[in-house]
Scaffold this motif. Structure first.
Motif, PDB file in Angstrom:
ATOM      1  N   THR A  86      -2.976  -0.585  -4.581  1.00  0.00           N
ATOM      2  CA  THR A  86      -4.214  -0.706  -3.815  1.00  0.00           C
ATOM      3  C   THR A  86      -4.031  -1.522  -2.533  1.00  0.00           C
ATOM      4  O   THR A  86      -5.005  -1.780  -1.831  1.00  0.00           O
ATOM      5  N   ASP A  87      -2.806  -1.924  -2.257  1.00  0.00           N
ATOM      6  CA  ASP A  87      -2.525  -2.794  -1.105  1.00  0.00           C
ATOM      7  C   ASP A  87      -2.324  -1.944   0.151  1.00  0.00           C
ATOM      8  O   ASP A  87      -1.204  -1.552   0.493  1.00  0.00           O
ATOM      9  N   TYR A  88      -3.414  -1.672   0.844  1.00  0.00           N
ATOM     10  CA  TYR A  88      -3.432  -0.802   2.027  1.00  0.00           C
ATOM     11  C   TYR A  88      -2.453  -1.277   3.101  1.00  0.00           C
ATOM     12  O   TYR A  88      -1.665  -0.489   3.636  1.00  0.00           O
ATOM     13  N   THR A  89      -2.474  -2.568   3.404  1.00  0.00           N
ATOM     14  CA  THR A  89      -1.622  -3.110   4.462  1.00  0.00           C
ATOM     15  C   THR A  89      -0.144  -2.953   4.124  1.00  0.00           C
ATOM     16  O   THR A  89       0.664  -2.531   4.961  1.00  0.00           O
ATOM     17  N   MET A  90       0.228  -3.295   2.889  1.00  0.00           N
ATOM     18  CA  MET A  90       1.616  -3.192   2.474  1.00  0.00           C
ATOM     19  C   MET A  90       2.089  -1.739   2.498  1.00  0.00           C
ATOM     20  O   MET A  90       3.203  -1.438   2.934  1.00  0.00           O
ATOM     21  N   LEU A  91       1.238  -0.834   2.037  1.00  0.00           N
ATOM     22  CA  LEU A  91       1.620   0.573   1.988  1.00  0.00           C
ATOM     23  C   LEU A  91       1.763   1.165   3.392  1.00  0.00           C
ATOM     24  O   LEU A  91       2.640   2.002   3.632  1.00  0.00           O
TER      25      LEU A  91
END
Length: 262
Positions: A86-91
């Motif tokens: 769910t980690d948008y920034t990391m993905l």
């Protein structure tokens, strides 16, 4: 009936779901604050006038992270670890979108090309953020718990989006137009895939917390896939167009404090 308003109301009314939502949001905003802070410190000599605006952008993101944390604290809740899926920034970083964190950790000046990449990435992601916050604010402007927070964050996201339009148009006029359009398209197509994957992951987590039936989750998942199909076909184009904003120099002053939340 399934709608953005009814889904968010379910999340608001359940402490565990609300805690997960705010934890994910706070983490993403804080990460954005760090990224903008590092970029502001590393801007190349020819773009030093941009540094205060990038720093202001970062300060706003940090503020948003504090707001989401404060909303949890008001309920006596503490943040939870953000599930990796769910980690948008990391993905986004894993997909090569934006400036790599290892580059930002080094004390080496960025290049003008790096600034084009950063602003193009911001143009795309701020489009998403502005739309989502406008949607939530439209439904919950009068909510006693989250209304003021949504207004403040939504106003900031509108400013951030306007700032990226203004600065990219300036750089396009300086001869970077082809690079900007190519980078915007790459960012937009990658972002819509990441947004789809994160949306599915968040809905799966929320479904388990809220006890949704398989049929209900399947219906929501179908909706997410339908949005992705539309964006893959044509909707991504809204993320790559540039137009001069009505409000000029929206990040030209200090960040607005949020004493009622932080």
């Amino acid at each position: 009936m399934l709608s953005a308003k009814s889904l968010f109301k379910e999340i608001l009314d359940n402490d565990e779901a609300f805690r997960l939502f705010c934890s994910i949001a706070a983490s993403g905003e804080s990460q954005g604050g760090w990224e903008n802070g590092r970029i502001a410190a590393l801007v190349p000599p020819g773009e030093r006038a941009l540094a205060p605006k990038i720093a202001r952008h970062g300060a706003d993101e940090d503020k948003h992270g504090r707001i989401f944390t404060a909303l949890m604290k008001k309920r006596g809740l503490t943040p939870v670890a953000v599930p990796p899926e769910t980690d948008y920034t990391m993905l986004l970083e894993r997909h090569g979108i934006g400036l790599a964190h290892d580059k930002l950790r080094r004390d080496e000046p960025l290049t003008e090309r790096d600034i084009v990449v950063y602003l193009s990435h911001s143009r795309v992601t701020e489009q998403r953020a502005a739309e989502q916050m406008a949607l939530l604010f439209g439904h919950f402007a009068g909510h006693p718990e989250v209304g003021r927070a949504l207004r403040m964050i939504s106003d900031d996201e509108d400013d951030h989006l306007a700032y990226t339009h203004e600065e990219l148009l300036r750089l396009a006029a300086a001869g970077h137009g082809r690079l900007i359009q190519r980078t915007l398209r790459e960012c937009a197509l990658a972002e819509i895939r990441v947004h789809r994957d994160v949306s599915l992951a968040v809905m799966a987590r929320m479904g388990r917390i809220l006890g949704w039936s398989r049929a209900r989750y399947a219906l929501l998942a179908a909706g997410i896939h339908a949005v992705y199909a539309y964006e893959r076909l044509a909707g991504w184009r809204r993320m790559v167009t540039l137009r001069m904003p009505e409000r000029r120099d929206p990040l030209g002053g200090p960040a607005t404090p949020a004493p009622e939340f932080a």
